[in-house]
Design a protein around this motif. Sequence first.
Motif, PDB file in Angstrom:
ATOM      1  N   GLU A  59       1.032  -0.731   2.758  1.00 24.71           N
ATOM      2  CA  GLU A  59       0.367  -1.863   2.137  1.00 24.71           C
ATOM      3  C   GLU A  59       0.550  -2.386   0.818  1.00 24.71           C
ATOM      4  O   GLU A  59       0.706  -2.143  -0.673  1.00 24.71           O
ATOM      5  N   SER A  61      -0.351  -4.858  -1.040  1.00 20.45           N
ATOM      6  CA  SER A  61      -2.077  -4.994  -1.502  1.00 20.45           C
ATOM      7  C   SER A  61      -1.451  -3.593  -3.124  1.00 20.45           C
ATOM      8  O   SER A  61      -2.337  -3.896  -3.984  1.00 20.45           O
ATOM      9  N   LEU A  62      -1.156  -2.222  -2.849  1.00 17.49           N
ATOM     10  CA  LEU A  62      -1.436  -1.205  -3.077  1.00 17.49           C
ATOM     11  C   LEU A  62      -0.676  -0.869  -4.115  1.00 17.49           C
ATOM     12  O   LEU A  62      -0.481   0.054  -4.423  1.00 17.49           O
ATOM     13  N   TYR A  67      -1.889   2.655  -7.967  1.00 23.29           N
ATOM     14  CA  TYR A  67      -1.043   3.459  -7.253  1.00 23.29           C
ATOM     15  C   TYR A  67      -0.346   4.025  -7.162  1.00 23.29           C
ATOM     16  O   TYR A  67       0.256   4.749  -6.151  1.00 23.29           O
ATOM     17  N   THR A 302     -12.216   4.726  -2.695  1.00 24.93           N
ATOM     18  CA  THR A 302     -12.130   4.240  -2.694  1.00 24.93           C
ATOM     19  C   THR A 302     -11.740   3.041  -2.304  1.00 24.93           C
ATOM     20  O   THR A 302     -10.756   3.471  -0.767  1.00 24.93           O
ATOM     21  N   GLU A 304     -10.170  -0.158  -1.191  1.00 23.86           N
ATOM     22  CA  GLU A 304      -8.869  -1.036   0.055  1.00 23.86           C
ATOM     23  C   GLU A 304      -8.425   0.621   0.597  1.00 23.86           C
ATOM     24  O   GLU A 304      -7.822  -0.342   1.528  1.00 23.86           O
ATOM     25  N   ASN A 307     -11.250   0.539   3.563  1.00 23.52           N
ATOM     26  CA  ASN A 307     -10.458  -0.684   4.595  1.00 23.52           C
ATOM     27  C   ASN A 307      -9.280  -0.581   5.271  1.00 23.52           C
ATOM     28  O   ASN A 307      -9.597  -0.707   6.154  1.00 23.52           O
TER      29      ASN A 307
END
Length: 326
Positions: A59, A61-62, A67, A302, A304, A307
């Motif tokens: 991912e 976005s992480l 992260y 978390t 994120e 989801n």
Amino acid sequence: MNSVNASLSQNISIIRPQYFFIIGLSGIPNSSYFYIFLFLIYFITMIANSIVLLIISLERSLHSPKYIGVFNLALADIGETNALIPNMMKTFLFDSQYISYNACLANMFFVFFFSSLQSVTLVVLAYDRFIAICLPLRYHAIVNNTSMVLVFPAIWAFNSSLVALMVSLITRISFCESTVIQSYFCDHGPVYRLACNDYNINKSVGFVITSSFLIAPMIIIFLSYLGIFLALSKITTWERRLKALKTCVSHLLLVGIYFLPICFTYLAQLLLSLTPNARVISTSLAYVVPPMLNPIIYVLNTAEIKNLLRKMLSNRSAPIRKNISK
């Protein structure tokens, strides 16, 4: 010249056993239940941390400083678990408590290296939260992917150097009497105390390692959160305070899960004079349970990651529902 001859004669007289005998879990009544519990811990730890590694890797976005730290923590969790539990399970499955001299040193290195890596990673994550709350306008300038990519290799190099020094000093001591290790792995203290020559330098280096990777991180994390709470006290509204504090919940839980069991275990040994069986069980759980709980805490706390997991599970279940409907 005389000093050189003396040192050579000292090296020649060093006695290194072919094997050590680990008896840490052998005296525990109904130990088979404890081994089954360890196997469950190992299974959950490997699956949970592998999922965290996979999600962060895939991912985009992480791919952020926080992260990157979580990714490093998951690697350390997997490393420590593999350094500890498989050797303990070997004793149960094959009734073999012997470990060769070189394998013992390797086991000592990896257990202490990955444990120290967990500790220092928690310090880095505390620093991340400190900058985010106390210096929010400068956060992206100070904490970014580039800085994290530079920090963690430096941490790996520093930790491995210190732990390698500690392990290498074991080779300078002689084992001319007992080779029975009163622990559940090749623990540094129980090993060097078997020496029949001077082990003061091993004791001193062991204290430095403990101070560097246990005491110092606790002090740094405490000071970081002291600064965070002072910054939060200056925020006027409770809503903003709680919102900022919520970003620290996962990290605070990780810190408590890692440091509190170790501290309570050592305090109990000093104050309550634990029996050998109680000491082995308490210390082993203090080391193997946190790697299992760390990824669970991050997944549950978390948004994120939760989801993304929901999205992955829904995507997998959609084709199944379509096939059923057909």
